[in-house]
Design an enzyme around this catalytic site. Structure first.
Site, PDB file in Angstrom:
ATOM      1  N   ILE A  72       0.850  -1.194   0.000  1.00 45.78           N
ATOM      2  CA  ILE A  72       0.000   0.000   0.000  1.00 45.78           C
ATOM      3  C   ILE A  72       0.888   1.249   0.000  1.00 45.78           C
ATOM      4  O   ILE A  72       0.597   2.224  -0.694  1.00 45.78           O
ATOM      5  CB  ILE A  72      -0.926   0.015   1.249  1.00 45.78           C
ATOM      6  N   GLY A  73       1.961   1.203   0.783  1.00 52.18           N
ATOM      7  CA  GLY A  73       2.911   2.327   0.755  1.00 52.18           C
ATOM      8  C   GLY A  73       2.515   3.501   1.626  1.00 52.18           C
ATOM      9  O   GLY A  73       2.944   4.635   1.376  1.00 52.18           O
ATOM     10  N   ASN A 100      -0.111   6.257  15.260  1.00 53.46           N
ATOM     11  CA  ASN A 100       1.082   5.591  14.722  1.00 53.46           C
ATOM     12  C   ASN A 100       1.784   6.573  13.767  1.00 53.46           C
ATOM     13  O   ASN A 100       1.142   7.139  12.885  1.00 53.46           O
ATOM     14  CB  ASN A 100       0.617   4.320  13.991  1.00 53.46           C
ATOM     15  N   CYS A 131      11.176   1.505   8.307  1.00 51.23           N
ATOM     16  CA  CYS A 131      11.443   2.530   7.296  1.00 51.23           C
ATOM     17  C   CYS A 131      12.929   2.848   7.336  1.00 51.23           C
ATOM     18  O   CYS A 131      13.501   2.951   8.425  1.00 51.23           O
ATOM     19  CB  CYS A 131      10.643   3.772   7.679  1.00 51.23           C
ATOM     20  N   LYS A 165       7.092  -0.153  17.368  1.00 48.28           N
ATOM     21  CA  LYS A 165       6.548  -1.281  16.596  1.00 48.28           C
ATOM     22  C   LYS A 165       7.680  -1.986  15.869  1.00 48.28           C
ATOM     23  O   LYS A 165       8.287  -1.423  14.952  1.00 48.28           O
ATOM     24  CB  LYS A 165       5.486  -0.790  15.608  1.00 48.28           C
ATOM     25  N   ASN A 192       5.239  -6.263  12.702  1.00 53.33           N
ATOM     26  CA  ASN A 192       4.818  -5.617  11.466  1.00 53.33           C
ATOM     27  C   ASN A 192       4.878  -6.707  10.378  1.00 53.33           C
ATOM     28  O   ASN A 192       5.186  -7.862  10.664  1.00 53.33           O
ATOM     29  CB  ASN A 192       5.755  -4.426  11.161  1.00 53.33           C
ATOM     30  N   GLY A 217      -1.533 -11.811   8.040  1.00 49.72           N
ATOM     31  CA  GLY A 217      -2.597 -12.807   8.114  1.00 49.72           C
ATOM     32  C   GLY A 217      -2.082 -14.130   8.661  1.00 49.72           C
ATOM     33  O   GLY A 217      -0.956 -14.216   9.172  1.00 49.72           O
ATOM     34  N   GLY A 243      -0.219 -10.467  14.472  1.00 45.47           N
ATOM     35  CA  GLY A 243       0.253 -11.287  13.371  1.00 45.47           C
ATOM     36  C   GLY A 243      -0.652 -12.491  13.203  1.00 45.47           C
ATOM     37  O   GLY A 243      -0.549 -13.466  13.939  1.00 45.47           O
ATOM     38  N   THR A 266      -5.304  -8.122   9.573  1.00 47.24           N
ATOM     39  CA  THR A 266      -5.870  -8.590   8.303  1.00 47.24           C
ATOM     40  C   THR A 266      -7.264  -9.193   8.463  1.00 47.24           C
ATOM     41  O   THR A 266      -8.109  -9.055   7.577  1.00 47.24           O
ATOM     42  CB  THR A 266      -4.884  -9.611   7.678  1.00 47.24           C
TER      43      THR A 266
END
Ligand SMILES: Cc1cc2nc3c(=O)[nH]c(=O)nc-3n(C[C@H](O)[C@H](O)[C@H](O)COP(=O)(O)O)c2cc1C
Length: 291
Positions: A72-73, A100, A131, A165, A192, A217, A243, A266
């Protein structure tokens, strides 16, 4: 089932994973019913960056047998847009708000933390460190020294709880968690998404516009459980586990491994009421296991 987390009292231990439940869109779709029976004990916003972001080019999703790969970015309105448009609406939710944030330099994260430190609507901050730091080229969350330097910079800027995170895409995740704890983080959350890729079967080329993406997921549940246990053995601060949680039993597993809170990600795409269902199932399991 009330639970205390970093000084915040929550009605139960189930919250949402960042970026997987849009409370503003859900309220438009489900109306006030959503507010009356809000699925989570706290609401975690999707990642906010300093400047607005468009996100990655399409396609952005690939469905796996056991979940998703997303690229998604992190599209978002940026700090100013968030403060102006999203924060006032999110502040009306009936649960504490966790914001966040992510920056590509320590200065950017510091600016975001300072801005939210001043907002009483915000109960806590979660730092998305998946990141690269443009100044060092290192993934912030993959390197203990990067995390120490980041927290040294931002910890003095707020008294609000700071949750780091953790990314599973690191060689030594517990070492990163220990660095966060030693530098003043109040909690860590994990995991993550796990880096993954899919090829377009017709062309043999990467399917996702971002080439690689993040796997989430059921496919990552066992990875999350193993990392959570390793982190819980390394730190004393509370842990938010996530997760692949889709049932109360999955949440209970993460709590048994050391999580104080559990986030549903998810699964909310399949079932927007997943948070309510998972917390009800968890309550029943906890009641039965106490007997
Ligand atoms: C579509 C999608 C968007 C996400 N967006 C964010 C985000 O904005 N910030 C973030 O820190 N994590 C983001 N995540 C990661 C989730 O918060 C979570 O860590 C991960 O998906 C694992 O949990 P799950 O298996 O229950 O989905 C995103 C995940 C998905 C699937």
């Amino acid at each position: 089932m009330t639970v205390e987390f970093c000084g915040i009292e929550l009605a139960h231990p189930i919250i949402n994973a960042s970026g997987t439940f849009d409370a503003i869109a859900a309220r438009r779709a489900f109306g006030e019913e959503l507010i009356e029976r809000f699925p989570f004990a706290a609401f975690v916003s999707k990642t906010v960056t300093l400047e607005p972001r468009q996100g990655n080019p399409p396609p952005r999703l690939w469905e796996l047998a056991g979940g998703l790969i997303n690229s998604i970015g992190l599209p978002n309105k940026g700090l100013r847009g968030y403060l102006e448009h999203d924060l006032p609406e999110l502040a009306t939710l009936p649960v504490p708000l966790i914001v966040n944030v992510m920056g590509s330099s320590r200065d950017q994260v510091a600016e975001l933390v300072s801005a939210f430190a001043a907002r009483e609507e915000v109960a806590a901050l979660e730092l998305n460190v998946s990141c690269p730091n443009v100044e060092t080229g290192l993934l912030m969350g993959a390197d203990p020294a990067e995390i120490t330097a980041l927290l040294d910079r931002v910890r003095p800027l707020t008294a609000k709880p700071l949750i780091v995170k953790l990314t599973p895409n690191a060689t030594d995740v517990p070492a990163v968690a220990v660095a966060a704890e030693h530098s003043g983080a109040d909690a860590v959350s994990l995991v993550n998404t796990v880096r993954g890729m899919a090829l377009d079967p017709r062309t043999g080329q990467p399917w996702l516009g971002g080439v690689t993406g993040g796997v989430s997921g059921p496919a990552v549940r066992a990875i999350a459980l193993a990392l959570l246990r390793a982190v819980a053995q390394a730190v004393e601060i509370p842990i938010v586990g996530m997760g692949g949680v889709g049932r109360g039993a999955d949440a209970l597993d993460l709590m048994r491994a050391g999580a104080t809170l559990v986030a549903v990600g998810t699964e909310s795409f399949r079932d927007p009421a997943a948070g309510l269902r998972v917390s009800a199932e968890l309550l029943e399991l906890l009641a039965n296991s106490a007997v």
